[in-house]
Design an enzyme around this catalytic site. Structure first.
Site, short mmCIF file in Angstrom:
data_model
loop_
_atom_site.label_atom_id
_atom_site.label_comp_id
_atom_site.label_asym_id
_atom_site.label_seq_id
_atom_site.Cartn_x
_atom_site.Cartn_y
_atom_site.Cartn_z
N GLU A 159 0.85 -1.20 0.00
CA GLU A 159 0.00 0.00 0.00
C GLU A 159 0.88 1.24 0.00
O GLU A 159 2.03 1.18 0.45
CB GLU A 159 -0.88 0.01 1.25
N LYS B 105 2.85 4.54 0.93
CA LYS B 105 3.32 5.15 2.19
C LYS B 105 2.97 6.63 2.11
O LYS B 105 3.54 7.38 1.32
CB LYS B 105 4.82 4.95 2.35
N ASP C 225 2.77 10.45 2.96
CA ASP C 225 3.73 11.38 3.55
C ASP C 225 2.98 12.41 4.41
O ASP C 225 2.75 13.54 4.00
CB ASP C 225 4.53 12.07 2.44
N TYR D 106 -4.51 2.59 8.50
CA TYR D 106 -3.75 1.46 7.95
C TYR D 106 -3.24 0.50 9.02
O TYR D 106 -2.56 -0.47 8.72
CB TYR D 106 -2.59 1.96 7.09
N LYS E 148 11.07 2.72 -0.33
CA LYS E 148 11.02 4.16 -0.55
C LYS E 148 11.28 4.50 -2.02
O LYS E 148 12.02 3.82 -2.71
CB LYS E 148 12.07 4.87 0.32
N CYS F 42 42.06 20.21 15.80
CA CYS F 42 40.67 20.52 16.08
C CYS F 42 40.44 22.01 15.87
O CYS F 42 41.16 22.83 16.46
CB CYS F 42 40.33 20.14 17.52
N CYS G 268 39.61 23.69 19.50
CA CYS G 268 40.51 23.81 20.65
C CYS G 268 41.97 23.66 20.26
O CYS G 268 42.85 23.80 21.10
CB CYS G 268 40.15 22.78 21.73
N CYS H 183 39.14 14.82 17.59
CA CYS H 183 39.88 15.75 18.44
C CYS H 183 40.32 14.99 19.69
O CYS H 183 39.54 14.27 20.30
CB CYS H 183 38.97 16.91 18.81
N CYS I 55 38.20 20.39 25.28
CA CYS I 55 37.69 20.92 24.02
C CYS I 55 36.29 21.48 24.25
O CYS I 55 35.37 20.75 24.59
CB CYS I 55 37.65 19.84 22.95
#
Ligand code: IVH
Length: 726
Positions: free
Chosen positions: A145, A147, A149, A255, A343, A448, A451, A466, A472
């Site tokens: 069935e 889907k 949205d 559903y 999908k 990083c 830091c 890092c 940090c």
């Protein structure tokens, strides 16, 4: 610092402001009337943005745009103090827009669906289902069935009357939107001949025509317009005033179902027919299919009609038709084993890569983010996308194989972006013919950016991290944001934005989780009070303290998840808490497990679902002196509730089981899933911790060891009678 990636990239605000002369006028030249109108407009936009952000619907404007609006509001208020509005956004700290809705705990959790994209994913799904059940693939029928949205809604009927409507929320707890749901025409108020208790679940959506008409009306009245029908449906259902919802053209497809007092069908298809018989709209494109090939053929048919459908769909949902088989298949943590969403391919759009930012996450991971010229993809404006890691930018996957034909990504490139579902935008490809002549290969930083500590990549890790740890600031802030996030401490009025503010506050800083719980005490001792800060008043400061106080009592699993330990997500935290039950027992185990030759280490690894990587990450977090001290300071502020044993009334709950030999009446996967659903732990090896061995024919060394250790042993029939009727 930018907000979490998933929350940041969408932007709607820019275009709304573009052709509005006053909106772009310098504050210094505004007349009083213009300033008044402008403050009203800004209050509307900022409040809407707060609502979108804090209610966890998609944020609608970018961080930068939000800050710009707030700044402009403050500037105008500074110039015209008398015009400051009673509902001025400068007085508010991230509105909690959902406050108006009571929370509803779902009797049966509202789950999501696993996704498939390629035909092979569907073939694997049908194979997996057949294998789990020990049935041949052609014996299995599925419904297919569309889907829808929209957003899911659970409708509770008692004695045939609609008594409650709730949004999905986090799946366990949603919002009570009963008054609003009653205004939706396709939701019957009464059902004839339905079970005494019946929770009907389905999707609230808005048709394309209704969406266009609503936006035209909104525009005419100077109201908020919506980016797409899904947002319009969500925004309309979650109105505090149900009269507003009533004026919005919402529709509902049924559903699925949640709690029912008696079964009302034996198959998915028959159930849908019953729902339709009670007056619900059900999707006319629902078909019964056998095997992956029929499912895929129906998918293609629906895909071909997608453009002509009156509403948005984003895929096709397949469900095992026989409800008895659905029950046997059961659930993984958040998705049923008996269903999958196939999908549609994501929409694509070309745009320019303007720059690459490096964000530092709570575990120190350096994540590159593409800054893009804003472009509309699937109805949403996208201005950033994830670039994953340095290999991805260089054109390699994590095994060193070429991706995009080996093309590296450079600043200035034309890139193709896509959104797969509602997730973070990604880059699919780039156009070498449009690359600027002076574009240079991107050099990933080895320090990083926050830091300055060395950023290193451990062998086998795709990510550069890092090494600054607690020094940090980016890691500390991200850890704190995670700590207060919805699935962790979820403190009203203390979101990402406030964390950043408090982190940088010299008088009342929050630099580690324990600081949150000492905030009120420190405020009382402090001359510079929170209530005098920008964005706070006496009432809002009081409210924040109350919200913090409320969370001083916390469940073990939530606390463990909130700590943000690498590899310990929400499910893992539940698993571990469910095993150790109490915080003190857990801490003692973590200390003992530092020695990898210890029984404690072996026990940690024996927990089904805990592997070496997770175990090491956990043990390290508690072994590291500064981190441990910080956790202890936090724990001293809290009342930690013991975890509950899952399904405590089952005879195997809390027990450790081992299956061995051949099982003849159910597959090993099904047996393990059943045992776990009943609260048992399933282990792969027999030890002194084993409570019960289920031994089928051909059992060998494990049965022997169990006998030596005096572990109770039963056969498959014994197992079946033990769990019968549960
Ligand atoms: S079944 C236990 N059927 O998709 C499974 N869901 O990604 C319950 N959705 O939360 C869901 N159309 O909001 C199902 N025909 C359909 C659907 C559908 C849309 C949504 C639903 C769910 C989400 C999962």
């Amino acid at each position: 610092m930018a907000r979490a990636l998933g929350a940041g990239p969408v932007a709607r605000g820019e275009s709304e402001l573009a052709d509005d002369a006053v909106a772009s006028r310098d504050v210094a030249v505004l007349s009083e009337a213009q300033a008044r109108a402008e403050l009203e407009r800004l209050a509307g936009l900022i409040n809407a943005a707060n609502k979108a952000y804090h209610a966890d619907d998609d944020p609608e404007i970018s961080d930068a745009e939000y800050d710009r609006l707030k700044h402009r509001n403050a500037e105008i208020e500074a110039r015209f103090p008398a015009l400051k509005r009673a509902d001025s956004p400068s007085e508010q700290v991230g509105a909690a827009p959902t406050e108006g809705f009571a929370k509803v705990r779902h009797a049966v959790p509202m789950l999501s669906l696993a996704n498939g994209f390629e035909d092979e994913d569907i073939e694997e799904f049908t194979q997996r289902v057949a294998k789990f059940l020990g049935l041949s693939e052609d014996a299995l029928a599925y419904t297919a069935e569309p889907k829808i949205d929209g957003l899911s809604l659970s409708l509770r009927y008692e004695s045939g009357r609609l008594v409650q409507a709730a949004t999905r929320g986090d799946g366990a707890e949603g919002e009570n939107v009963t008054a609003n749901a009653r205004t939706i025409e396709s939701i019957p108020a009464r059902l004839e001949g339905a079970p005494d208790v019946l929770e009907v679940r389905g999707e609230v959506y808005m048709s394309h025509d209704d969406f266009a008409a609503l936006n035209a009306r909104q525009e005419e009245r100077g109201g908020k317009t919506f980016a797409n029908p899904r947002n319009a449906a969500a925004g309309s259902l979650r109105q505090l005033d149900s009269k507003v919802t009533a004026s919005r053209p919402l529709a509902f497809f049924a559903y699925a179902w949640g709690e029912v007092s008696e079964p009302f069908a034996q198959t998915q298809m028959a159930a849908i027919e019953r729902l339709s018989g009670w007056g619900f709209s059900t999707n006319p494109l629902t078909r019964l299919c056998k095997g992956a090939q029929e499912l895929i053929a129906h998918y293609r048919e629906i895909e071909a009609q997608r453009g002509e459908l009156a509403y948005d769909i984003d895929g096709v949902v397949y469900k095992v038709n026989d409800l008895a088989l659905q029950a046997r298949l059961g659930f993984r943590s958040t998705t049923p084993r008996w269903a999958i969403a196939h999908k549609f391919p994501a929409e694509l759009a070309w745009t320019r890569l303007e720059g690459i930012d490096i964000q530092v996450g709570r575990t120190g991971a350096l994540s590159p983010v593409a800054r893009l010229t804003p472009v509309t993809v699937g109805g949403v404006v996208v201005s950033n996308a994830t670039l994953h890691n340095e290999d991805y930018i260089a054109g390699r996957d994590n095994k060193g194989a070429e991706i995009r034909g080996g093309k590296d990504i450079r600043i200035g490139d034309m890139v193709q972006v896509y959104r797969a579902g509602d997730v973070i935008p990604k880059i699919a490809d780039l156009d070498l013919s449009k690359r600027p002549g002076d574009a240079e290969p991107y050099i990933f930083p080895d320090k990083c950016p926050e830091c300055g500590s060395a950023a290193i990549r451990e062998e086998g890790d795709a990510v550069r991290r890092c090494t600054g740890g607690l020094i940090c600031p980016a890691q500390a802030v991200e850890k704190l944001k995670h700590f207060v996030s919805r699935k962790a401490f979820d403190i009203d009025g203390l979101g990402a934005r406030q964390i950043e503010m408090f982190y940088n506050d010299d008088q009342l800083p929050i630099r580690e989780p324990a600081d949150i719980f000492t905030l009120q005490r420190r405020d009382a001792e402090n001359l510079s009070k929170l209530k005098n800060r920008e964005g706070y008043g006496a009432r809002s400061a009081e409210k924040l303290f109350e919200a913090i106080e409320e969370k001083r009592r916390i469940g073990f699993a939530r606390l463990l998840f909130a700590l943000g330990i690498r590899h310990v997500g929400e499910q893992a935290a539940k698993l571990i808490a469910g095993y150790f039950l109490g915080w003190d027992a857990f801490i003692a185990a973590m200390e003992a497990a530092q020695d990898e030759d210890s029984a404690a280490w072996a026990e940690l690894l024996s927990i089904d679902g805990v592997g070496e990587v997770m175990a090491r990450s956990l043990v390290t977090a508690f072994a590291q002196p500064e981190e441990r001290a910080s956790i202890d300071r936090l724990a001293a502020e809290l009342t930690i509730e013991d975890a509950e044993q899952a399904a405590a009334d089952s005879p195997v709950s809390g027990k450790t089981l081992v299956f061995t030999g051949t099982l003849e009446k159910m597959t090993r996967a099904e047996a393990k899933a059943r045992a776990e659903a009943l609260g048992a732990k399933v282990s792969g090896s027999v030890s002194a911790k084993t409570d019960l061995l289920i031994a089928g024919p051909g059992a060998g060394s494990k049965a022997k060891k169990a006998a030596e250790l005096g572990v109770e042993t039963i056969d498959e029939d014994g197992w079946l009678s033990l769990i019968e009727g549960l």
